[in-house]
Design an enzyme around this catalytic site. Structure first.
Site, mmCIF file in Angstrom:
data_model
loop_
_atom_site.group_PDB
_atom_site.id
_atom_site.type_symbol
_atom_site.label_atom_id
_atom_site.label_comp_id
_atom_site.label_asym_id
_atom_site.label_seq_id
_atom_site.Cartn_x
_atom_site.Cartn_y
_atom_site.Cartn_z
ATOM 1 N N ASP A 150 -1.435 -0.689 6.009
ATOM 2 C CA ASP A 150 -1.669 -0.072 7.312
ATOM 3 C C ASP A 150 -3.127 -0.094 7.732
ATOM 4 O O ASP A 150 -3.445 0.317 8.848
ATOM 5 C CB ASP A 150 -1.199 1.389 7.295
ATOM 6 C CG ASP A 150 -2.061 2.249 6.369
ATOM 7 O OD1 ASP A 150 -2.147 1.922 5.163
ATOM 8 O OD2 ASP A 150 -2.654 3.234 6.848
ATOM 9 N N ASP B 194 0.861 -1.169 0.000
ATOM 10 C CA ASP B 194 0.000 0.000 0.000
ATOM 11 C C ASP B 194 0.907 1.232 0.000
ATOM 12 O O ASP B 194 2.106 1.138 0.289
ATOM 13 C CB ASP B 194 -0.885 -0.036 1.250
ATOM 14 C CG ASP B 194 -1.709 1.219 1.426
ATOM 15 O OD1 ASP B 194 -2.429 1.596 0.495
ATOM 16 O OD2 ASP B 194 -1.606 1.837 2.500
ATOM 17 N N ASP C 190 -0.221 5.171 0.907
ATOM 18 C CA ASP C 190 -0.485 6.136 1.974
ATOM 19 C C ASP C 190 -0.617 5.443 3.325
ATOM 20 O O ASP C 190 -1.431 4.524 3.483
ATOM 21 C CB ASP C 190 -1.780 6.908 1.683
ATOM 22 C CG ASP C 190 -1.709 7.699 0.393
ATOM 23 O OD1 ASP C 190 -1.528 8.916 0.451
ATOM 24 O OD2 ASP C 190 -1.815 7.074 -0.688
#
Length: 239
Positions: A192, A26, A28
């Site tokens: 995240d 991922d 961001d």
């Protein structure tokens, strides 16, 4: 000796896959802290609409489902039900304010998390295949990758508007694996948020979570990833 850390080796050995063949990241909240620039663009949009600003703490909770949903949440100050019900024309008008400002300022205050640059470099030198799987629209992702100098790291880049589906749907991950000719069961999804973990699990990947990003204000452990690491460096031995 394997380059992989012991928890990664143990996971794959238990499934009769000797080593992972690819890492999917991922963007961001996993590789970069983009909230300062996202919040600046959201607040600029809200000011132009005559509304109170949101600020970084709230914007951090709204990130993760792509720019369209971020703008929807900002217009409703985080009420997801109201955000989903917004008229498309209202969202489009707000995006017309958000997009150009963010595009111009998306690398003003965005920072790379500790250990990321070094780990990506080592993985690339070792010949580990990597992909970026992000809900961020391509127009923003491409500019960021060029600004960071990261494009050579990734064998595939799948963005939030490349397919009809986006994370937590597994379609982006499956597409990235197809582009790299890797089976999802031989890949690791690193992220995240719950979107990353649910998408990774649905695709059949090992799921690895970092706890420092943006998970809508929730503890990432509740998503039951296969492994939680505090730095990307924890994936491999040689960092």
């Amino acid at each position: 000796m394997s380059i992989w850390s012991e928890p990664v080796q143990t996971y794959f050995s238990a499934r009769e896959n000797t080593v992972p063949q690819a890492l999917l990241f991922d963007l961001d909240g996993t590789l970069i802290d983009s909230v300062p620039d996202l919040a600046a663009a959201i607040d600029q949009m809200l000011v132009q609409l005559g509304r109170p600003v949101a600020g970084q703490p709230l914007v951090a909770e709204w990130v993760g489902n792509g720019a369209d949903m971020l703008v929807r949440r900002a217009l409703c100050y985080g009420n997801d039900m109201q955000a989903q019900a917004l008229d498309a024309a209202e969202v489009a008008a707000a995006r017309a304010l958000f997009d150009p400002f963010y595009l111009e300022h998306l690398n003003d205050a965005t920072g790379v998390y500790p250990g990321v640059e070094k780990t990506l470099t080592i993985l690339a030198v070792l010949g580990i295949r990597m992909a970026l799987v992000t809900n961020k629209p391509r127009v923003f992702t491409d500019v960021l990758l060029d600004a960071l100098g990261w494009r050579p790291y990734f064998d595939a880049v799948v963005c939030g508007d490349d397919l009809p589906q986006r994370k937590p749907d597994p379609a982006q991950i499956l597409h990235a694996c197809e582009l790299m000719a890797v089976e999802p069961q031989q890949a690791i999804m690193v992220g995240d948020s719950r979107n990353d973990m649910y998408a990774g699990k649905a695709a059949g990947c090992m799921t690895v979570a970092v706890p420092y990003g943006y998970n809508h204000g929730e503890n990432i452990a509740t998503c039951q990833p296969n492994l939680i690491i505090h730095s990307l460096a924890d994936l491999i031995r040689h960092v």
